[in-house]
Motif scaffolding. Structure first.
Motif, mmCIF file in Angstrom:
data_model
loop_
_atom_site.group_PDB
_atom_site.id
_atom_site.type_symbol
_atom_site.label_atom_id
_atom_site.label_comp_id
_atom_site.label_asym_id
_atom_site.label_seq_id
_atom_site.Cartn_x
_atom_site.Cartn_y
_atom_site.Cartn_z
ATOM 1 N N PRO A 20 0.817 -1.212 0.000
ATOM 2 C CA PRO A 20 0.000 0.000 0.000
ATOM 3 C C PRO A 20 0.849 1.261 0.000
ATOM 4 C CG PRO A 20 0.011 -1.009 2.153
ATOM 5 C CD PRO A 20 0.704 -1.968 1.235
ATOM 6 N N THR A 21 0.376 2.289 -0.654
ATOM 7 C CA THR A 21 1.021 3.589 -0.658
ATOM 8 C C THR A 21 0.149 4.545 0.146
ATOM 9 O OG1 THR A 21 2.074 3.259 -2.792
ATOM 10 C CG2 THR A 21 1.716 5.533 -2.097
ATOM 11 N N PHE A 22 0.761 5.426 0.930
ATOM 12 C CA PHE A 22 0.014 6.362 1.735
ATOM 13 C C PHE A 22 0.352 7.794 1.331
ATOM 14 C CE2 PHE A 22 0.297 2.532 4.241
ATOM 15 C CZ PHE A 22 -0.975 2.414 4.786
ATOM 16 N N ILE A 23 -0.649 8.641 1.361
ATOM 17 C CA ILE A 23 -0.432 10.067 1.183
ATOM 18 C C ILE A 23 -1.044 10.775 2.377
ATOM 19 C CG2 ILE A 23 -0.410 9.937 -1.334
ATOM 20 C CD1 ILE A 23 -3.257 11.068 -1.309
ATOM 21 N N ASP A 24 -0.506 11.925 2.707
ATOM 22 C CA ASP A 24 -1.013 12.683 3.848
ATOM 23 C C ASP A 24 -2.198 13.542 3.413
ATOM 24 O OD1 ASP A 24 0.826 11.716 5.674
ATOM 25 O OD2 ASP A 24 2.320 13.240 5.139
ATOM 26 N N VAL A 25 -3.298 13.416 4.161
ATOM 27 C CA VAL A 25 -4.483 14.233 3.940
ATOM 28 C C VAL A 25 -4.906 14.792 5.288
ATOM 29 C CG1 VAL A 25 -6.896 14.265 3.215
ATOM 30 C CG2 VAL A 25 -5.243 12.868 1.960
ATOM 31 N N ASP A 26 -5.118 16.091 5.356
ATOM 32 C CA ASP A 26 -5.578 16.714 6.590
ATOM 33 C C ASP A 26 -7.102 16.756 6.604
ATOM 34 O OD1 ASP A 26 -3.025 17.233 7.589
ATOM 35 O OD2 ASP A 26 -2.881 19.112 6.459
ATOM 36 N N PHE A 27 -7.692 16.099 7.582
ATOM 37 C CA PHE A 27 -9.136 16.136 7.762
ATOM 38 C C PHE A 27 -9.456 17.121 8.883
ATOM 39 C CE2 PHE A 27 -10.243 12.923 4.843
ATOM 40 C CZ PHE A 27 -9.295 11.915 4.911
ATOM 41 N N ASP A 28 -10.223 18.143 8.559
ATOM 42 C CA ASP A 28 -10.603 19.157 9.532
ATOM 43 C C ASP A 28 -12.056 18.976 9.931
ATOM 44 O OD1 ASP A 28 -8.081 20.475 9.461
ATOM 45 O OD2 ASP A 28 -8.668 21.429 7.576
ATOM 46 N N PHE A 29 -12.332 19.191 11.212
ATOM 47 C CA PHE A 29 -13.672 19.017 11.751
ATOM 48 C C PHE A 29 -14.327 20.384 11.954
ATOM 49 C CE2 PHE A 29 -13.323 14.507 12.665
ATOM 50 C CZ PHE A 29 -11.948 14.320 12.693
ATOM 51 N N PHE A 30 -15.553 20.524 11.456
ATOM 52 C CA PHE A 30 -16.282 21.786 11.545
ATOM 53 C C PHE A 30 -17.707 21.524 12.011
ATOM 54 C CE2 PHE A 30 -13.080 22.542 8.255
ATOM 55 C CZ PHE A 30 -12.542 23.762 8.643
ATOM 56 N N GLY A 31 -18.334 22.582 12.519
ATOM 57 C CA GLY A 31 -19.754 22.522 12.786
ATOM 58 C C GLY A 31 -20.528 22.570 11.482
ATOM 59 N N ASP A 85 -25.030 23.605 16.324
ATOM 60 C CA ASP A 85 -24.206 23.277 17.482
ATOM 61 C C ASP A 85 -24.236 21.793 17.831
ATOM 62 O OD1 ASP A 85 -23.513 25.953 17.813
ATOM 63 O OD2 ASP A 85 -25.282 26.362 19.055
ATOM 64 N N ILE A 86 -25.019 21.011 17.098
ATOM 65 C CA ILE A 86 -25.113 19.572 17.341
ATOM 66 C C ILE A 86 -24.697 18.847 16.069
ATOM 67 C CG2 ILE A 86 -26.588 17.622 17.949
ATOM 68 C CD1 ILE A 86 -26.180 19.533 20.245
ATOM 69 N N GLY A 87 -23.525 18.260 16.092
ATOM 70 C CA GLY A 87 -23.060 17.520 14.921
ATOM 71 C C GLY A 87 -21.798 18.108 14.332
ATOM 72 N N THR A 88 -21.190 17.323 13.446
ATOM 73 C CA THR A 88 -19.879 17.656 12.902
ATOM 74 C C THR A 88 -19.806 17.305 11.425
ATOM 75 O OG1 THR A 88 -18.866 17.150 15.045
ATOM 76 C CG2 THR A 88 -17.388 17.232 13.162
ATOM 77 N N PRO A 106 -13.573 10.590 16.547
ATOM 78 C CA PRO A 106 -13.602 11.970 17.062
ATOM 79 C C PRO A 106 -14.965 12.632 16.909
ATOM 80 C CG PRO A 106 -11.636 11.603 15.734
ATOM 81 C CD PRO A 106 -12.514 10.415 15.536
ATOM 82 N N MET A 107 -15.693 12.286 15.852
ATOM 83 C CA MET A 107 -17.018 12.871 15.655
ATOM 84 C C MET A 107 -17.971 12.443 16.772
ATOM 85 S SD MET A 107 -17.362 12.294 11.538
ATOM 86 C CE MET A 107 -18.685 13.436 11.221
ATOM 87 N N TYR A 108 -17.881 11.172 17.165
ATOM 88 C CA TYR A 108 -18.742 10.698 18.249
ATOM 89 C C TYR A 108 -18.331 11.290 19.590
ATOM 90 C CZ TYR A 108 -21.661 7.455 15.647
ATOM 91 O OH TYR A 108 -22.604 6.926 14.806
ATOM 92 N N ARG A 109 -17.035 11.447 19.806
ATOM 93 C CA ARG A 109 -16.602 12.078 21.056
ATOM 94 C C ARG A 109 -17.112 13.511 21.146
ATOM 95 N NH1 ARG A 109 -11.629 9.352 19.920
ATOM 96 N NH2 ARG A 109 -10.670 11.290 19.167
ATOM 97 N N MET A 110 -17.047 14.230 20.028
ATOM 98 C CA MET A 110 -17.555 15.603 20.022
ATOM 99 C C MET A 110 -19.064 15.637 20.213
ATOM 100 S SD MET A 110 -15.205 17.620 17.206
ATOM 101 C CE MET A 110 -14.956 16.289 16.027
ATOM 102 N N LEU A 111 -19.761 14.650 19.651
ATOM 103 C CA LEU A 111 -21.217 14.600 19.816
ATOM 104 C C LEU A 111 -21.586 14.396 21.280
ATOM 105 C CD1 LEU A 111 -23.977 14.607 18.395
ATOM 106 C CD2 LEU A 111 -23.785 12.113 18.211
ATOM 107 N N VAL A 112 -20.865 13.528 21.979
ATOM 108 C CA VAL A 112 -21.122 13.323 23.405
ATOM 109 C C VAL A 112 -20.999 14.648 24.160
ATOM 110 C CG1 VAL A 112 -20.229 12.248 25.515
ATOM 111 C CG2 VAL A 112 -20.451 10.894 23.419
ATOM 112 N N ASP A 113 -19.957 15.404 23.881
ATOM 113 C CA ASP A 113 -19.749 16.688 24.561
ATOM 114 C C ASP A 113 -20.820 17.698 24.175
ATOM 115 O OD1 ASP A 113 -17.484 15.674 25.788
ATOM 116 O OD2 ASP A 113 -16.102 16.499 24.285
ATOM 117 N N GLU A 114 -21.179 17.720 22.902
ATOM 118 C CA GLU A 114 -22.194 18.673 22.439
ATOM 119 C C GLU A 114 -23.550 18.393 23.082
ATOM 120 O OE1 GLU A 114 -20.072 19.152 18.047
ATOM 121 O OE2 GLU A 114 -21.848 17.876 18.312
#
Length: 290
Positions: free
Chosen positions: A21-32, A71-74, A153-161
């Protein structure tokens, strides 16, 4: 976070290392959720989530409803907040929005599909009628090649939200959560053909197949596989679980194109959501993380 690329994109097919397998770097950003930029992408993802039954479920109204609670969800994006999301997670209060056309359609749909399991149908009917129960509809979908480690991470943020929203007396103090998702089915012949295509000459020894994310799994005894690997962890915490046929599925035969798909319905006590977030973080860690 790394994203797997098909090796054929980078090397000749006869390369000695073609299976590496070959890997490339991709930045995933989380937003409301952003009602200005996200509507069309959320609508497309909802259409994907409900498959061939999407047309009758008012996904346009459902997308508006999801975006009405920023404010609920990502969402997950790769090119800034104004770009289109590649994934989203949100939860809606079915009781609060029971007059919305999309929620009306979905409640009827869910109840009809749950009739395939008498115990499930009975429990679902009871909690939806009980004013003491607050039922959340969890909606989560992503583009097909998104790596599963972006989901915890999306589920962790949902718990906090949700915790913050409850402290503000907003209607997110759920007693139960309903999850809708998708699966695909493979015949033994299709599984064997897939294994042969991926590991020529070794299929019968490996007895493996790939899921829709390109990950290798042990073969399912019933030939049913999740589009979302995290669904198997949700199922373990669920009180009820059901695979159901799509209402608008076309009859299939040996000449049919594409995967044989179906829907998945799960009911989980809402108190299990923090534990689910923890489990997902443990099971689906990013590559290289110990």
């Amino acid at each position: 976070m790394s994203k797997r690329k098909n090796q054929a994109d980078h090397e000749d097919s006869d390369s000695d290392s073609e299976n590496t397998p070959t890997f490339i770097d991709v930045d995933f950003d989380f937003f409301g959720l952003n009602s200005t930029n996200d509507y069309h992408a959320i609508k497309r993802l909802l259409d994907q989530l409900f498959g061939v039954d999407a047309e009758g479920l008012s996904t346009h109204a459902l997308a508006d409803l999801v975006l009405s609670q920023p404010d609920i969800g990502t969402t997950i994006k790769t090119d800034g907040e104004e770009s289109s999301p590649y994934a989203f997670l949100s939860v809606l209060n079915i009781g609060v929005h029971n007059d919305n056309v999309s929620i009306k359609s979905l409640v009827e749909y869910i109840l009809a599909k749950s009739k395939g399991d008498d115990a499930f149908h009975g429990s679902l009917s009871t909690i939806l009628r009980d004013p003491q129960c607050q039922v959340g509809l969890v909606l989560c979908e992503r583009l097909i090649n998104m790596p599963v480690p972006v989901i915890p991470p999306m589920y962790r943020m949902l718990v906090d939200e949700l915790k913050d929203a409850v402290e503000e007396n907003e209607p997110f103090n759920f007693t139960h959560l309903v999850f809708i998702s998708r699966v695909y089915k493979l015949t033994p012949e299709e599984e064997e053909a897939m294994a042969v295509a991926q590991q020529p000459g070794k299929a019968s020894k490996r007895q493996k197949s790939q899921n829709s994310n390109g990950e290798t799994n042990d073969r399912s005894p019933d030939g049913v596989y999740p589009f979302h690997p995290e669904d198997e962890e949700i199922r373990k915490l669920a009180s009820h679980h059901l695979i159901f046929p799509y209402s608008n599925a076309q009859p299939r035969n040996a000449e049919s194109f594409g995967l044989d798909t179906a829907g998945r319905l799960m009911l989980m006590p809402a108190a299990q959501l923090p534990e689910l977030a923890r489990i997902l973080g443990d099971v689906f860690q990013p590559p290289g993380k110990v």
